[in-house]
Design a protein around this motif. Sequence first.
Motif, mmCIF file in Angstrom:
data_model
loop_
_atom_site.group_PDB
_atom_site.id
_atom_site.type_symbol
_atom_site.label_atom_id
_atom_site.label_comp_id
_atom_site.label_asym_id
_atom_site.label_seq_id
_atom_site.Cartn_x
_atom_site.Cartn_y
_atom_site.Cartn_z
ATOM 1 N N ALA A 1 0.831 -1.206 0.000
ATOM 2 C CA ALA A 1 0.000 0.000 0.000
ATOM 3 C C ALA A 1 0.864 1.255 0.000
ATOM 4 N N MET A 2 2.021 1.214 0.701
ATOM 5 C CA MET A 2 2.932 2.352 0.700
ATOM 6 C C MET A 2 3.540 2.561 -0.698
ATOM 7 N N VAL A 3 3.840 1.474 -1.394
ATOM 8 C CA VAL A 3 4.354 1.594 -2.763
ATOM 9 C C VAL A 3 3.259 2.167 -3.673
ATOM 10 N N TYR A 4 1.998 1.732 -3.468
ATOM 11 C CA TYR A 4 0.867 2.312 -4.213
ATOM 12 C C TYR A 4 0.805 3.820 -3.969
ATOM 13 N N PHE A 5 0.997 4.220 -2.716
ATOM 14 C CA PHE A 5 0.951 5.627 -2.317
ATOM 15 C C PHE A 5 1.980 6.421 -3.121
ATOM 16 N N CYS A 6 3.212 5.901 -3.225
ATOM 17 C CA CYS A 6 4.272 6.596 -3.959
ATOM 18 C C CYS A 6 3.951 6.655 -5.465
ATOM 19 N N ALA A 7 3.522 5.520 -6.016
ATOM 20 C CA ALA A 7 3.270 5.458 -7.464
ATOM 21 C C ALA A 7 2.121 6.374 -7.883
ATOM 22 N N SER A 8 1.122 6.549 -7.005
ATOM 23 C CA SER A 8 -0.036 7.361 -7.365
ATOM 24 C C SER A 8 0.240 8.857 -7.273
ATOM 25 N N MET A 9 1.441 9.250 -6.846
ATOM 26 C CA MET A 9 1.828 10.664 -6.921
ATOM 27 C C MET A 9 2.382 11.013 -8.301
ATOM 28 N N VAL A 10 2.821 10.017 -9.056
ATOM 29 C CA VAL A 10 3.532 10.299 -10.307
ATOM 30 C C VAL A 10 2.951 9.554 -11.500
ATOM 31 N N TYR A 11 1.693 9.068 -11.397
ATOM 32 C CA TYR A 11 1.129 8.273 -12.486
ATOM 33 C C TYR A 11 0.952 9.080 -13.768
ATOM 34 N N ASP A 12 0.891 10.427 -13.661
ATOM 35 C CA ASP A 12 0.751 11.275 -14.842
ATOM 36 C C ASP A 12 2.081 11.893 -15.265
ATOM 37 N N ALA A 13 3.203 11.243 -14.940
ATOM 38 C CA ALA A 13 4.530 11.805 -15.244
ATOM 39 C C ALA A 13 4.732 12.022 -16.736
ATOM 40 N N GLY A 14 4.029 11.281 -17.573
ATOM 41 C CA GLY A 14 4.169 11.438 -19.016
ATOM 42 C C GLY A 14 3.792 12.825 -19.519
ATOM 43 N N PHE A 15 2.949 13.564 -18.743
ATOM 44 C CA PHE A 15 2.554 14.913 -19.152
ATOM 45 C C PHE A 15 3.737 15.873 -19.180
ATOM 46 N N LEU A 16 4.803 15.587 -18.438
ATOM 47 C CA LEU A 16 5.957 16.487 -18.379
ATOM 48 C C LEU A 16 6.713 16.549 -19.699
ATOM 49 N N THR A 17 6.433 15.636 -20.621
ATOM 50 C CA THR A 17 7.109 15.653 -21.920
ATOM 51 C C THR A 17 6.393 16.580 -22.911
ATOM 52 N N PHE A 18 5.258 17.181 -22.519
ATOM 53 C CA PHE A 18 4.492 18.051 -23.413
ATOM 54 C C PHE A 18 4.709 19.523 -23.056
ATOM 55 N N ASP A 19 4.350 20.393 -23.990
ATOM 56 C CA ASP A 19 4.388 21.832 -23.756
ATOM 57 C C ASP A 19 3.333 22.178 -22.694
ATOM 58 N N PRO A 20 3.718 22.845 -21.580
ATOM 59 C CA PRO A 20 2.743 23.183 -20.526
ATOM 60 C C PRO A 20 1.555 23.996 -21.049
ATOM 61 N N LYS A 21 1.760 24.786 -22.109
ATOM 62 C CA LYS A 21 0.655 25.578 -22.651
ATOM 63 C C LYS A 21 -0.446 24.668 -23.182
ATOM 64 N N MET A 22 -0.067 23.531 -23.767
ATOM 65 C CA MET A 22 -1.065 22.582 -24.269
ATOM 66 C C MET A 22 -1.847 21.967 -23.114
ATOM 67 N N LEU A 23 -1.153 21.710 -21.983
ATOM 68 C CA LEU A 23 -1.799 21.046 -20.847
ATOM 69 C C LEU A 23 -2.843 21.928 -20.179
ATOM 70 N N THR A 24 -2.650 23.261 -20.240
ATOM 71 C CA THR A 24 -3.569 24.178 -19.561
ATOM 72 C C THR A 24 -4.485 24.918 -20.531
ATOM 73 N N ALA A 25 -4.447 24.532 -21.824
ATOM 74 C CA ALA A 25 -5.299 25.199 -22.814
ATOM 75 C C ALA A 25 -6.775 24.892 -22.541
ATOM 76 N N GLU A 26 -7.644 25.888 -22.774
ATOM 77 C CA GLU A 26 -9.081 25.704 -22.544
ATOM 78 C C GLU A 26 -9.713 24.849 -23.634
ATOM 79 N N GLN A 27 -9.174 24.921 -24.853
ATOM 80 C CA GLN A 27 -9.719 24.131 -25.958
ATOM 81 C C GLN A 27 -8.575 23.429 -26.681
ATOM 82 N N LEU A 28 -8.813 22.180 -27.099
ATOM 83 C CA LEU A 28 -7.810 21.394 -27.815
ATOM 84 C C LEU A 28 -8.414 20.828 -29.089
ATOM 85 N N THR A 29 -7.599 20.692 -30.100
ATOM 86 C CA THR A 29 -8.055 20.027 -31.322
ATOM 87 C C THR A 29 -8.071 18.518 -31.102
#
Length: 477
Positions: A342-370
């Motif tokens: 459960a402690m390992v689950y706790f750690c992993a669930s803090m970083v499950y979206d780590a793949g988003f760091l490879t994108f431009d932050p402007k795309m991640l916070t845009a109100e509309q996307l194609t």
Amino acid sequence: MLLNKIKKLISVFLGLVVISSIAYAQTSQDALIQRYLEKANAEFDEGNIEAAYKNINATLSFCTTNGGVIPANVLVISRSIYLQRLKEIQRKYNENAYIDVKTNLEEKFPNVNNTELTKLLRQIAADVVATEKAADKKQQKDFIDSIKSSTASTNDAISELGNKMLDQSEQTKQMMQQSLEQQKETTQLMREDSKKTQKSITMIFVVVVIIVVVILLIVGLILLIMHVSVKQNKMQQQQYAEAFKLLAQNQSQTNQLMIGGIASLYSDDGLKLAGSSTWSQEALPEPEDSEEEKEALRELAVKCEELGSKIDHATGRKNNSKNVSELVFKLATRLGVRQHEAMVYFCASMVYDAGFLTFDPKMLTAEQLTDEQRKDLARHIDLAESQLQFVPKKYWDVFYNAAKFHHENEDGSGYLGYKGNDIPKIAKIIRVADSYNALSSKRSFRGGMDKDSAIEKLEQSSNIYNMDVINALKDII
């Protein structure tokens, strides 16, 4: 009669020889398969993917000789090695290696191929086509730019030559007039120089004093900010360490929950586990972690917390990693997952979206996307690996499952099409915790739901969320 008996004895003897030869050949072939399979496993564990790929191909060749069937364990290992081989090719494209893998999957060993490998093959082919198109466009643009630059340079040179010829006579006249005026001004300038020199010295002194004061203020401000930042980091680490101490102190209570809960430890059939039996590992409590293991988990949690903060900042979701990870830990404990896991689950669930760091932050916070941008963002489940290199090998499967499968649905309608028991436990729990946190949190475009409404919303989508996890959520909220 005697001759017939001798013929029969010879026939029996030859038959025994043939049978022995076939058995020996089969045994030798099985030994070769096992030896190459062990080599492939050893090379894969050492990270030598190319060597593992060659050995597993030899194993598959022996298995399919004379129409043989590939064993299930060989298929599982083959798919893992082929997946890593394709990922290497995707990172550093090699045409011959790509054609070799594609030929093996489609022609030599089609039983090894599956949906994930097919998708990766298509993605690599698409990336190559996109790269070639981009190179062609760049060559065309460079050629056009060179032609434009050459034409513009020629026109400018002609224009400049003409202007020089026209201005030459006018410049000569102006130079003569300026010479006379300069002679008149020289006397006046010499008189004013002494006064200006004194004023300049005074101004320089004042400017130097101001610059020194500003530099001192900036240095002081930087030192103050660094001091506050260091102090806050120390406080966060201390708070995190205290949280782990509290979790360790409550371990005995957690173990009691894992073998059936505080109340009703026994049923008519004997000892029972908390939550569904599919979530619990076994009835007996786990041994307590050593101090080294606890310290290693604390260090891993600190690294995950830092990376989680970066993910929240990039995606604009305040405290998302903290809220989701705490809820995942509670849900896992309630479902009967062991304390350490459960402690390992706790750690992993803090970083499950780590793949988003490879994108431009402007795309991640845009109100509309194609539609194309949405498809591109969906690839974040495949891009987390480069951000998670700090994770110890023994915990890698949990972190990989959390990042790869947290968008899978119970009915198979998720990103990768996994469903039911094919979805890892950690991914099922994160799917519920992430959605609940999103529904109950305030957003710029809407307010958050109350707890009951959020849970009711999840229950209406039993085709997406695991009902065991939702029931556990109802118990702890």
